[in-house]
Write a protein that holds these residues in place. Structure first.
Motif, PDB file in Angstrom:
ATOM      1  N   THR A  26       0.828  -1.210   0.000  1.00 30.22           N
ATOM      2  CA  THR A  26       0.000   0.000   0.000  1.00 30.22           C
ATOM      3  C   THR A  26       0.862   1.260   0.000  1.00 30.22           C
ATOM      4  O   THR A  26       0.435   2.296  -0.496  1.00 30.22           O
ATOM      5  CB  THR A  26      -0.938   0.049   1.220  1.00 30.22           C
TER       6      THR A  26
ATOM      7  N   ALA B 196       6.764   0.206  -1.709  1.00 27.11           N
ATOM      8  CA  ALA B 196       6.889  -1.017  -0.907  1.00 27.11           C
ATOM      9  C   ALA B 196       6.788  -2.226  -1.831  1.00 27.11           C
ATOM     10  O   ALA B 196       5.805  -2.380  -2.540  1.00 27.11           O
ATOM     11  CB  ALA B 196       5.800  -1.069   0.163  1.00 27.11           C
TER      12      ALA B 196
ATOM     13  N   ALA C 129      -1.628  -8.853   6.024  1.00 24.64           N
ATOM     14  CA  ALA C 129      -1.330  -9.181   7.422  1.00 24.64           C
ATOM     15  C   ALA C 129      -2.534  -8.815   8.296  1.00 24.64           C
ATOM     16  O   ALA C 129      -2.454  -7.975   9.188  1.00 24.64           O
ATOM     17  CB  ALA C 129      -0.069  -8.450   7.871  1.00 24.64           C
TER      18      ALA C 129
ATOM     19  N   ASN D  53      -3.245  -2.926  12.710  1.00 25.72           N
ATOM     20  CA  ASN D  53      -2.317  -2.659  13.806  1.00 25.72           C
ATOM     21  C   ASN D  53      -2.535  -3.509  15.049  1.00 25.72           C
ATOM     22  O   ASN D  53      -1.688  -3.508  15.941  1.00 25.72           O
ATOM     23  CB  ASN D  53      -2.384  -1.183  14.208  1.00 25.72           C
TER      24      ASN D  53
ATOM     25  N   SER E 133       3.851   1.651  19.395  1.00 25.27           N
ATOM     26  CA  SER E 133       4.212   3.026  19.054  1.00 25.27           C
ATOM     27  C   SER E 133       4.128   3.904  20.293  1.00 25.27           C
ATOM     28  O   SER E 133       3.290   3.663  21.175  1.00 25.27           O
ATOM     29  CB  SER E 133       3.243   3.560  17.995  1.00 25.27           C
TER      30      SER E 133
END
Ligand SMILES: NC(=O)c1ccc[n+]([C@@H]2O[C@H](COP(=O)([O-])OP(=O)(O)OC[C@H]3O[C@@H](n4cnc5c(N)ncnc54)[C@H](O)[C@@H]3O)[C@@H](O)[C@H]2O)c1
Length: 308
Positions: free
Chosen positions: A40, A44, A67, A116, A144
């Motif tokens: 995306t 990448a 994922a 996430n 994070s």
């Protein structure tokens, strides 16, 4: 001899950014690597990273499986089909929208949670039976500093902090199978950060207030993605055999073991508390000197609630 000869590693979101550096270093240390990325992010490219590992004499395959809950079995299946086992999972993919708390759509919120948090769990769920039957493994979950609180990143902050609870719990549940689970809160100048700065310049001072790190003044060389990978790979080696359930900040040249939450002040009264008792005791003994730091007066960068 690499430190990870004979091991098989999966890295999600490894077609670029920080994940690419994890994959390359895992490969250099002898692990066979499954490089996963749906691409995306501009540029990448999972296959290009896998090819780079192979060109350097390592073993790697690429997958573009997502994922997320739906793609996790395919990613682990790719590792087992190609290399026969799974020893290391580096959950690193990220996606989602940033917005003010009153503005998220259900789709934006769900995407952020899915990539996430839910996807990280799903990949652990698929990999753990292989690791347990093999006698162990290492999982690194990428959280994070946004989890400390990050204006305009509510969904992301929630997902990344949820991940810390999942990591602690996985460490407790899986330690007996020789599986170690740890989390990192990295900082690196990647596309994600550049986009963030562009998107929400008005929050920069607040970021410094919540994180206290000066991350908004990042020097690209000082916080390159390559600086995150060595510690993550080290966590996956036998040298880190005693490290389980921990959270680390990895900031440029610094790595910090973060403290776990503990009570800071406690009041206790036999039979419990009434509101009158709390009025009398709490201000001085539980929350002395506390005030709302997040007002317009204290934070001129904050904006009024938008007009209808
Ligand atoms: N860069 C930072 O300073 C920073 C700070 C805190 C946390 N993090 C975390 O570190 C990790 C890496 O960050 P980054 O800056 O390299 O991000 P990035 O956006 O550059 O890379 C993330 C990669 O994930 C891929 N991806 C997106 N959705 C996917 C999916 N469903 N399946 C597989 N791949 C998918 C993207 O294509 C991209 O290549 C992320 O988990 C991020 O939240 C980064």
């Amino acid at each position: 001899m690499g430190r990870l000869d004979g091991r098989v590693a999966i890295v999600t979101g490894a077609g670029g950014g920080i994940g690419r550096e994890h994959a390359l270093l895992l490969g250099r240390e002898g692990a066979a690597v499954v490089v996963d990325d749906i691409g995306t992010r501009t540029g990448a490219d999972a296959e290009a990273v896998a090819a780079q590992i192979r060109d350097a004499g390592g073993a790697a395959v690429a997958t573009t499986a997502s994922a997320t809950w739906d793609g996790a079995a395919e990613i682990v299946g790719t590792a087992v089909d190609a290399f026969g086992r799974v020893d290391i999972v580096v959950n690193n993919a990220t996606a989602g929208r940033n917005d003010d708390l009153w503005d998220y759509s259900r789709e934006e919120w769900d995407l952020t949670m899915e990539v996430n948090l839910t996807g990280y769990y799903a990949l652990m769920r698929e990999a753990v039976p292989h690791m347990a039957r093999q006698g162990g493994g290492a999982i690194v979950n990428t959280s994070s500093a946004s989890g400390f609180g990050h204006p305009s990143h509510g969904a992301y902050a929630a997902a990344k902090e949820g991940l810390i609870g999942l990591t602690r719990t996985a460490a407790m549940e899986l330690g007996r199978f020789g599986i170690r689970t740890n989390a990192i809160r990295p900082v690196a100048l990647t596309v994600q950060v550049a986009e963030y700065h562009e998107h929400s310049a008005r929050w920069r001072r607040l970021m410094d207030l919540t994180m206290g790190t000066g991350t908004t003044q990042m020097d690209p060389d000082a916080v390159s993605p390559a600086k995150v990978a060595p510690f993550v790979v080290w966590l996956c080696t036998d040298a880190a055999a005693g490290v389980n359930g921990c959270t680390f900040a990895v900031w440029g040249d610094k790595v910090s073991l973060l403290a776990e939450p503990r009570p800071k002040a406690t009041i206790e009264q036999a039979g419990g508390w009434t509101l009158d008792d709390l009025d009398r005791v709490a201000p001085d003994e539980l929350v002395p000197g506390l005030r709302n730091r997040w007002t317009l007066a204290d934070n001129p960068d904050l904006q009024e609630f938008p007009d209808a």
